[in-house]
Design a protein around this motif. Structure first.
Motif, mmCIF file in Angstrom:
data_model
loop_
_atom_site.group_PDB
_atom_site.id
_atom_site.type_symbol
_atom_site.label_atom_id
_atom_site.label_comp_id
_atom_site.label_asym_id
_atom_site.label_seq_id
_atom_site.Cartn_x
_atom_site.Cartn_y
_atom_site.Cartn_z
ATOM 1 N N SER A 1 -59.662 -9.060 -85.878
ATOM 2 C CA SER A 1 -58.513 -7.881 -87.257
ATOM 3 C C SER A 1 -59.524 -6.475 -87.413
ATOM 4 O O SER A 1 -58.975 -5.903 -87.957
ATOM 5 N N GLU B 1 -65.888 -3.465 -87.664
ATOM 6 C CA GLU B 1 -65.471 -1.863 -88.411
ATOM 7 C C GLU B 1 -65.392 -1.436 -89.442
ATOM 8 O O GLU B 1 -65.875 -0.328 -90.144
ATOM 9 N N ARG C 1 -52.069 -6.371 -81.287
ATOM 10 C CA ARG C 1 -52.691 -7.523 -80.712
ATOM 11 C C ARG C 1 -51.152 -8.639 -81.481
ATOM 12 O O ARG C 1 -51.745 -8.953 -82.624
#
Ligand code: ADP
Ligand code: ZN
Length: 834
Positions: free
Chosen positions: A314, A318, A470
């Protein structure tokens, strides 16, 4: 100017009364250098130690302090605030402050004490008196001539002079001379070399003549061949391939076929890593929400704990990186904890790619000097981000703004030996002391953290979707109870693969996609049994059965393999005949090596690698393998939990869990949680690239809640269900536990101390208001004996951790007077009940 200092010494907490520092006088010539946080050389008991200055209070009147001998550091290693944190650690985990300070400064920070043996005036006289044995005289003369020599060198000299092995008697001899004041031990501070030296093997000038020498020596020929084809290589790499090769190497070297050179090396795999610049992607909506919440708290500069619950893939990393940039903007620093640094190259790569040389990485392949450098750069603010495994929680930043704990559920954050700290929990304590933001991230949060989020003690951030839409992988389960045992295959009756998994592996290979197979057991077979008398081979030192391992390329004959103990490291050649009755032994049960062998049959042309502790011994080896996997040079990866840890491998579309049941059999209250996490995490390795992923889970217990929830990747469902169970049974986080462990060479003595301590503790508890605390045990540990020490444990349970601390200290005080031979260790908030 201070006359006395308090020094914390790295020795175990003996009395258990919290008095873990000692008073020393400061001689005039050292007064200027004395400062909180510096190390000093001190006389302690009968020898010398390095200790840490932790205070300046006057000693109690009945104590006559000795003098410190030297001040080691130019600059302090810690300040009052950091000391406050380290004292908290010592106190909470019932450990000595000195040991905590030592653990908090990894690699000993580049000093060692060297013991040199010198001759005394008495000794010089005795040289002439002649009241000594020949050996004693020899020792004295050698010491006299050498003017300061280490005991190792001394004993080696004596040994070569007398041609008698001194190793087991040598130290006795030295001690006896010392008792008679003929020799003395002096201590010298020695800086550790900044660089690691390493033995490098290169082909010798005579290497091409090899055929003449080596016709009848296949092992030596093989080694030489390898060196010739690879040019030069570190001895450690060669050992990884050929095992112990001491005699062969000497033989080859003597004949000029190879040369052994000592080279300075810093093989820091992360500094050698080529790092492409990393450009920030556009955030997903959920990432954006998480980042902006975090930014708000970073700017406020207050203690604020977060649970970042994001499904596998997920994009949690980041979020860490964006927030890190924000923290740096505020002029502050970041500690980023990962379960095992060598297994998380991609996090390091991305952090360095984004933040450049503001990032330092602490890992086990560093030399003490390199570690020291990273530490120093953190303390001076030269680097802003330190990434490391659990001990990086002690990074000496002065201006901490955030602590990230990635994969916060991972049990490797908990240290087994004293101080038995949990870095995840310490992150929260440190966050409070330094007013920092703490981010605990996971796809499968621990029950403890989840409860804190439910109770609003933590802010809860969620990333429920994979990036770029995805999908999570499709998971199907195979009930192995209904898979018929395949007898055709002769030697092996173990059913490793169900037909469905077999087909899936073949199809995936034919479609040129990558597969991960997971089995949490290394070795070839898990049992070595005599079919005639039923004898199961056990470790002589530990109460576990031995595992059968094969060496590379030699799976054909049973005798060419090894039997190994995974606890004490015992490793010896398997003898084919049973020690009891002489019949031929057999091996049963499946480990990763056997899966590897089966794969050769199933997909003969596939390139297969194994990732487990045996295959990935060298600290840098995983990095190399990881690169190969990323470049799609590998078709199938078979591994233990090492493959389950957060890797981002976009080419992997199939994950097969060969047996999901391994950890369910264990009896501790976290086994269900562990199984859920492991299966969900492994499954999460599939379908992280553009192609969707699918997962096949083989199990004998498909109805177990851990398996059922893992199949749906439903963390919240699992946690809500598990909370109910824990509450009913009053297990953590609803209660607190401490595990008191007794270990000793003699079973009866250890048992007796454990039992009588248990009685005293019960007595103490009976005087407290009812329900304050409970005792379970003492009883023998599930693994009764490790390394010839018998083990017992006693669990104390309470809702109040203070009660557990008081009891633990009482126990240490009681037992330290009983026997030197029985070790008692305190494990607060234990994870390991084996
Ligand atoms: P997690 O740690 O949550 O399992 P990662 O942080 O490893 O997930 O991210 C999974 C993959 O998605 C990585 O390859 C990463 O580069 C990529 N990624 C992360 N955020 C984004 C984004 N906003 N857009 C596109 N790709 C992203
Ligand atoms: Zn053993």
């Amino acid at each position: 100017m201070c006359k006395t200092v308090q020094v914390a010494v790295p020795v175990p907490l003996k009395v258990g009364d919290g008095g873990e520092f000692y008073s020393y006088k400061v001689p005039d010539n050292l007064k200027d250098g004395v400062q909180l946080g510096k190390r000093v050389l001190i006389p302690f008991r009968n020898s010398r130690h390095v200790g840490f200055i932790v205070g300046f209070e006057k000693p109690p009147p009945n104590i006559k302090p000795r003098s410190i001998l030297d001040v080691i550091d130019e600059k302090p290693l810690f300040d009052q605030k950091r000391l406050e944190f380290l004292k908290w650690v010592a106190n909470y985990y019932v450990s000595s402050l000195g040991i905590v300070l030592k653990v908090a400064h990894p690699g000993g920070l580049g000093v060692r004490l060297r013991r040199l043996i010198g001759i005394t005036d008495n000794g010089i006289k005795a040289l002439d008196d002649g009241e000594l044995s020949a050996r004693e005289l020899l020792v004295l003369r050698t010491v006299y001539n050498a003017k300061g020599i280490t005991s190792k060198k001394l004993l080696a000299l004596i040994e070569s002079a007398t041609r008698v092995s001194e190793s087991h008697q040598g130290n006795e001899l030295l001690n006896s001379l010392r008792r008679r004041s003929l020799i003395e031990f002096n201590y010298e501070l020695k800086s550790n070399p900044k660089v690691k030296m390493e033995k490098i093997i290169v082909a010798g000038d005579g290497a091409n003549l090899k055929s003449r020498f080596l016709e009848r020596k296949p092992a030596k020929a093989q080694i030489l061949e390898y060196v010739l084809t690879h040019g030069s290589m570190p001895l450690s790499d060669l050992k990884e391939i050929f095992g112990n090769l001491g005699i062969h190497l000497n033989w080859l070297e003597e004949r000029g076929l190879i040369k052994i050179r000592l080279e300075k090396v810093s093989r820091d795999p992360f500094s050698e890593m080529k790092i492409p610049k990393d450009f920030p992607p556009e955030l997903t909506v959920d990432q954006e929400i998480a980042c902006s919440r975090l930014r708000e708290f970073v700017q406020a500069g207050k203690y604020s704990p977060f649970l970042l619950h994001g499904v596998t893939g997920s994009g949690k990393t980041e979020v860490y990186l964006r927030t890190t940039e924000e923290v740096i903007k505020q002029g502050k620093e970041v500690v980023m904890l990962v379960p095992e640094i060598s297994l998380t190259p991609q996090l390091v790569r991305r952090a360095k790619g984004r933040l450049g040389n503001q990032v330092a990485v602490i890992h086990s392949a560093l030399s003490d000097g390199e570690r020291f450098d990273a530490w120093r750069m953190a303390s001076t603010g030269e680097v802003k981000v330190l990434i490391g495994a659990r001990s990086a929680i002690f990074a000496p930043f002065k201006n901490l703004g955030m602590i990230v704990v990635d994969e916060e559920h991972d049990s490797s954050y908990k240290q087994d030996e004293s101080p038995a700290y949990n870095a995840r929990d310490l992150a929260l304590v440190l966050g409070k002391i330094t007013s920092s933001v703490v981010v605990l991230g996971s796809a499968t949060p621990s029950l403890e953290s989840y409860c804190n989020a439910v109770k609003h003690k933590f802010h809860y951030l969620k990333l429920p979707l994979r990036v770029e839409n995805r999908s999570l992988p499709q998971v199907s389960v195979i009930d192995m109870k209904h898979v018929p045992v395949d007898v055709k295959r002769g030697e092996s009756r173990d059913n490793i693969f169900s037909t469905k998994l077999e087909r899936a592996i073949q199809d995936n290979y034919n479609n040129k996609r990558q597969t991960i197979l997971f089995l949490n057991r290394r070795g070839f077979s898990t049992l070595i049994i005599c079919p005639a008398c039923g004898d199961v081979q056990k470790c002589p030192n530990c109460s576990v059965s031995l595992t059968y391992h094969v060496k590379k390329n030699s799976v054909s004959r049973l005798e060419s393999g090894m039997r190994m103990c995974h606890l004490c490291g015992l490793s010896e050649k398997l003898t084919a005949g049973c020690a009891n009755c002489g019949a031929s032994v057999r091996v049963y049960g499946v480990g990763t090596q056997k899966v590897e062998k089966e794969l050769k049959r199933l997909v003969p042309k596939a390139s297969v690698i194994r990732v487990d502790r045996d295959a990935v011994q060298g600290k840098t080896k995983f990095l190399k393998l990881y690169d190969k996997i990323q470049k799609a040079e590998i078709d199938v990866i078979i591994g233990t939990q090492m493959v389950a840890k957060g890797h981002d491998l976009p080419g992997v579309t199939l994950v097969g869990v060969i047996s999901a049941d391994m950890s369910l059999g264990m009896s501790d209250f976290r086994s269900g949680e562990r199984t859920f996490q492991l299966v969900t995490q492994v499954a999460g390795r599939a379908g992280r690239g553009e192609e969707p992923g699918y997962v096949i889970v083989q199990t004998y217990d498909p109805d177990h809640p851990s398996i059922k929830y893992a199949l749906r990747q439903d963390s919240i469902g699992f946690l809500d269900n598990e909370i109910k169970l824990r509450r009913e049974l009053d297990y953590p986080p609803f209660s607190r536990l401490v595990n008191v462990r007794f270990s000793g060479r003699f079973e009866s003595e250890t048992s007796e101390i454990a039992v009588s301590t248990g009685e005293i503790v019960r007595e103490l508890i009976s005087k407290l208001p009812s329900g304050t605390a409970r005792v379970l045990g003492p009883s023998p540990c599930p693994i009764r004996k490790i390394r010839n020490r018998y083990r017992f444990q006693m669990l104390l349970k309470s809702h109040n951790s203070d009660v557990l601390h008081v009891l633990s200290r009482k126990i240490l005080a009681l037992t330290s007077k009983r026997s030197e031979r029985v070790r008692v260790s305190i494990d607060m908030d234990p994870y390991n009940f084996n």
